[in-house]
Design a protein around this motif. Structure first.
Motif, PDB file in Angstrom:
ATOM      1  N   ILE A   4      50.189  16.777 -54.865  1.00 28.79           N
ATOM      2  CA  ILE A   4      51.070  17.837 -55.156  1.00 28.79           C
ATOM      3  C   ILE A   4      51.097  18.750 -54.182  1.00 28.79           C
ATOM      4  N   THR A   5      52.160  19.279 -53.405  1.00 32.20           N
ATOM      5  CA  THR A   5      52.246  20.229 -52.438  1.00 32.20           C
ATOM      6  C   THR A   5      52.949  21.449 -53.126  1.00 32.20           C
ATOM      7  N   ILE A  21      49.440   9.713 -67.535  1.00 34.69           N
ATOM      8  CA  ILE A  21      48.357   9.232 -68.432  1.00 34.69           C
ATOM      9  C   ILE A  21      48.994   8.413 -69.706  1.00 34.69           C
ATOM     10  N   LYS A  22      49.974   9.079 -70.366  1.00 38.65           N
ATOM     11  CA  LYS A  22      50.687   8.488 -71.563  1.00 38.65           C
ATOM     12  C   LYS A  22      50.873   6.973 -71.295  1.00 38.65           C
ATOM     13  N   ALA A  23      51.525   6.907 -70.058  1.00 30.87           N
ATOM     14  CA  ALA A  23      51.986   5.382 -69.564  1.00 30.87           C
ATOM     15  C   ALA A  23      50.817   4.386 -69.233  1.00 30.87           C
ATOM     16  N   GLY A  24      49.499   5.015 -69.491  1.00 33.10           N
ATOM     17  CA  GLY A  24      48.467   4.129 -69.270  1.00 33.10           C
ATOM     18  C   GLY A  24      47.656   4.106 -67.955  1.00 33.10           C
ATOM     19  N   ALA A  25      48.099   5.347 -67.167  1.00 36.50           N
ATOM     20  CA  ALA A  25      47.608   5.355 -65.568  1.00 36.50           C
ATOM     21  C   ALA A  25      46.539   6.191 -65.609  1.00 36.50           C
ATOM     22  N   GLU A  26      45.554   5.859 -64.821  1.00 35.27           N
ATOM     23  CA  GLU A  26      44.527   6.703 -64.430  1.00 35.27           C
ATOM     24  C   GLU A  26      44.834   7.761 -63.369  1.00 35.27           C
ATOM     25  N   VAL A  27      44.790   8.681 -63.728  1.00 34.04           N
ATOM     26  CA  VAL A  27      45.682   9.700 -62.420  1.00 34.04           C
ATOM     27  C   VAL A  27      44.341  10.509 -61.722  1.00 34.04           C
ATOM     28  N   GLN A  28      44.610  10.356 -60.415  1.00 38.84           N
ATOM     29  CA  GLN A  28      43.613  11.281 -59.613  1.00 38.84           C
ATOM     30  C   GLN A  28      44.586  12.356 -58.868  1.00 38.84           C
ATOM     31  N   VAL A  29      44.378  13.492 -59.094  1.00 37.70           N
ATOM     32  CA  VAL A  29      45.120  14.503 -58.378  1.00 37.70           C
ATOM     33  C   VAL A  29      44.724  15.046 -57.059  1.00 37.70           C
ATOM     34  N   LEU A  30      45.507  15.154 -56.310  1.00 32.83           N
ATOM     35  CA  LEU A  30      45.163  15.792 -54.896  1.00 32.83           C
ATOM     36  C   LEU A  30      46.044  16.867 -54.676  1.00 32.83           C
ATOM     37  N   MET A  31      45.664  18.000 -54.419  1.00 31.15           N
ATOM     38  CA  MET A  31      46.563  19.182 -53.952  1.00 31.15           C
ATOM     39  C   MET A  31      46.587  19.783 -52.604  1.00 31.15           C
ATOM     40  N   THR A  32      47.505  20.178 -52.011  1.00 33.06           N
ATOM     41  CA  THR A  32      47.271  20.868 -50.714  1.00 33.06           C
ATOM     42  C   THR A  32      46.935  22.217 -51.126  1.00 33.06           C
ATOM     43  N   PRO A  33      46.371  22.874 -50.287  1.00 31.66           N
ATOM     44  CA  PRO A  33      45.719  24.279 -50.655  1.00 31.66           C
ATOM     45  C   PRO A  33      46.937  25.322 -51.153  1.00 31.66           C
ATOM     46  N   ALA A  34      48.120  24.868 -50.444  1.00 33.46           N
ATOM     47  CA  ALA A  34      49.361  25.841 -51.054  1.00 33.46           C
ATOM     48  C   ALA A  34      49.637  25.559 -52.263  1.00 33.46           C
ATOM     49  N   ALA A  74      48.960   3.109 -56.688  1.00 35.15           N
ATOM     50  CA  ALA A  74      50.189   3.785 -56.047  1.00 35.15           C
ATOM     51  C   ALA A  74      49.904   5.241 -55.968  1.00 35.15           C
ATOM     52  N   MET A  75      50.868   5.707 -54.986  1.00 31.70           N
ATOM     53  CA  MET A  75      50.510   7.055 -54.588  1.00 31.70           C
ATOM     54  C   MET A  75      51.784   7.660 -54.800  1.00 31.70           C
ATOM     55  N   ILE A  76      51.885   8.826 -55.395  1.00 32.17           N
ATOM     56  CA  ILE A  76      53.238   9.661 -55.773  1.00 32.17           C
ATOM     57  C   ILE A  76      52.878  11.043 -55.173  1.00 32.17           C
ATOM     58  N   ILE A  77      53.824  11.564 -54.509  1.00 31.95           N
ATOM     59  CA  ILE A  77      53.663  12.581 -53.956  1.00 31.95           C
ATOM     60  C   ILE A  77      54.798  13.526 -54.411  1.00 31.95           C
ATOM     61  N   ALA A  78      54.441  14.312 -55.448  1.00 34.96           N
ATOM     62  CA  ALA A  78      55.807  15.118 -56.087  1.00 34.96           C
ATOM     63  C   ALA A  78      55.046  16.390 -56.646  1.00 34.96           C
ATOM     64  N   PRO A  79      55.634  17.591 -56.306  1.00 31.31           N
ATOM     65  CA  PRO A  79      56.770  17.861 -55.342  1.00 31.31           C
ATOM     66  C   PRO A  79      56.206  17.689 -53.848  1.00 31.31           C
ATOM     67  N   LEU A  80      57.178  17.300 -52.872  1.00 32.22           N
ATOM     68  CA  LEU A  80      56.984  17.203 -51.482  1.00 32.22           C
ATOM     69  C   LEU A  80      57.665  18.125 -50.731  1.00 32.22           C
ATOM     70  N   THR A  81      57.127  19.081 -50.443  1.00 33.05           N
ATOM     71  CA  THR A  81      57.830  20.216 -49.500  1.00 33.05           C
ATOM     72  C   THR A  81      58.263  19.780 -48.332  1.00 33.05           C
ATOM     73  N   ALA A  82      59.142  20.497 -47.723  1.00 32.30           N
ATOM     74  CA  ALA A  82      59.826  20.220 -46.270  1.00 32.30           C
ATOM     75  C   ALA A  82      58.687  20.050 -45.259  1.00 32.30           C
ATOM     76  N   THR A  83      57.516  21.017 -45.389  1.00 34.34           N
ATOM     77  CA  THR A  83      56.521  21.101 -44.438  1.00 34.34           C
ATOM     78  C   THR A  83      55.738  19.922 -44.564  1.00 34.34           C
ATOM     79  N   SER A  84      55.303  19.711 -45.581  1.00 29.56           N
ATOM     80  CA  SER A  84      54.279  18.305 -45.826  1.00 29.56           C
ATOM     81  C   SER A  84      55.163  17.087 -45.580  1.00 29.56           C
ATOM     82  N   LEU A  85      56.450  17.213 -45.999  1.00 31.28           N
ATOM     83  CA  LEU A  85      57.165  16.077 -45.670  1.00 31.28           C
ATOM     84  C   LEU A  85      56.987  15.744 -44.009  1.00 31.28           C
TER      85      LEU A  85
END
Ligand code: CTP
Length: 393
Positions: A4-5, A21-34, A74-85
């Motif tokens: 998450i950015t 989680i509902k779809a059965g995934a194990e979710v590890q969240v990573l966040m940028t400081p922002a 799988a890695m999902i980056i959502a939302p992805l800001t212009a800076t992180s992109l």
């Protein structure tokens, strides 16, 4: 793994986490400081039932970004800001999210979120393309009201749409296995003499995208490709290069009996010079007449010999009365489905990476698709073809 950015759209990450989680995934969240200014790590750790990582290291611990990169399916980056992109496009690893991205071996999906003008800026578009060339999957922005008050493209895809895109990706690998797909693509060149020809502007991109998508879904794919500068990347695609309409016709006739689906995406020259001069035609008078004769119609011929288990799909590009002409072709060529290209919309048609099409089936309402990447159009088209199979059974 959900990255998450720092965008206002981060508030939707809570719902996205729940859906995953509902779809059965194990979710590890990573966040940028922002990102932590927009949604609290506590909310996300509660929903994901795991600690959330916001830093590569804190005073007394170090989060192993390499292990995290290897752990995820799988890695999902959502939302992805212009800076992180921009960071991802350039390999910067200045926080836990960007460091894990560089270490990840799994498929990566990214759902950008930003304001309209930031999204449209050439550097953003260039960065998106860059990530796609790394093999990352774009979950396209959606249109609507933006946080700035402006309205347009730039909103992060809705969490439900992100989950649908992931489901499509992970279920798709098997969805066409056992099916044999024949695709014609690109232009044809009809020789006038050894140095000149009659051709057209087709780039072959749409047909190549369909071939890639069908191969990714496990189909056995034969691509008959006219003289295009491009070629498919997937090694499993059987590539048959041709130059003229008659060569394309011969190759298609030979491959058709063994295929389940034939998709005629090529822009075939309807006529060719009656004779191709053996030597270069020299300039003489003020006029030069070329006599043209009709080329065989590949789609029409395949439509006549189609057996009940086979599906034939055509393309149409029309300048007037588009839908009526397309429906006429659907019937005349005995097609199961015709894809009508729009010439009106910016970003659609020859040479572009995006396309805007309508899918037309006999007796059905026309399905108009949004402007999207040719690969996404290919996915929609193959979904429609797969539904033809299931309706039949
Ligand atoms: N097609 C084909 N062989 C040809 C011409 C067309 O297989 N000699 C296929 C195209 O690949 C496309 C469909 O037929 O899937 C419609 O092509 P289009 O050129 O629009 O059709 P035509 O019958 O040539 O119609 P028009 O009178 O508009 O030229």
């Amino acid at each position: 793994m959900l990255g998450i950015t720092g965008s206002i759209a981060a508030y939707k990450s809570a719902l996205l986490t729940r859906l995953l989680i509902k779809a059965g995934a194990e979710v590890q969240v990573l966040m940028t400081p922002a990102a932590t200014s927009f949604i609290s790590p506590l909310t996300l750790s509660t929903l994901s039932r795991r600690s959330v990582y916001t830093q590569v290291s804190s005073e007394d611990s170090w989060n192993n970004h390499v292990d995290l990169g290897l752990w995820a399916d799988a890695m999902i980056i959502a939302p992805l800001t212009a800076t992180s992109l921009a960071k991802l496009a350039n390999g910067l690893a200045d926080n836990i999210l960007t460091a894990v991205y560089l270490s990840a071996r799994c498929p990566v999906f990214f759902a950008p979120a930003m304001d309209l003008d930031m999204w449209m800026h050439p550097s953003t578009q260039q960065n998106v393309k860059q990530l796609q060339t790394y093999g990352n999957h774009l979950i396209d922005v959606e249109e609507g009201e933006l946080a700035s008050g402006l309205s347009g493209a730039g909103r992060m895809a809705e969490p439900e749409h992100i989950v649908q895109a992931l489901n499509r990706f992970f279920n798709r690998s098997l969805s066409m296995s056992g099916k044999s797909v024949l695709i014609t693509a690109g232009p044809t060149y009809e020789p006038i003499d050894p140095v000149r020809f009659i051709g057209n502007h087709s780039s072959g991109k749409m047909g190549i995208a369909i071939a890639e998508e069908a191969a990714a879904r496990g189909a056995s794919v034969t691509l008959i490709l006219g003289p295009s500068a491009l070629q498919p990347e997937s090694e499993s695609i059987r590539l048959h290069r041709v130059t003229t309409a008659r060569e394309m016709y011969d190759a298609a006739m030979a491959a058709f009996p063994a295929c389940d689906v034939a998709i005629m995406a090529a822009a075939v020259a309807d006529y060719r010079p009656a004779t191709a001069a053996e030597e270069k035609i020299k300039k003489k008078g003020d006029h030069l007449e070329l006599q043209l004769v009709k080329n065989p119609d590949i789609a029409l011929t395949l439509g006549q010999s189609k057996t009940p288990g086979q599906y034939l799909i055509g393309f149409a590009l029309e300048t007037h009365n588009a839908e009526a002409h397309a429906r006429g072709k659907l019937q005349r060529k005995n097609l199961d489905l015709i894809v009508l290209n729009s010439l009106q919309d910016e970003g659609a048609g020859f040479g572009h990476d995006t396309n805007k099409v309508s899918l037309i089936r006999a007796g059905n309402k026309t399905r108009e698709l949004e402007l999207k990447t040719k690969r996404a159009v290919a996915a929609d088209l193959l979904d429609e073809i797969e539904s033809l199979f299931t309706e039949k059974n």
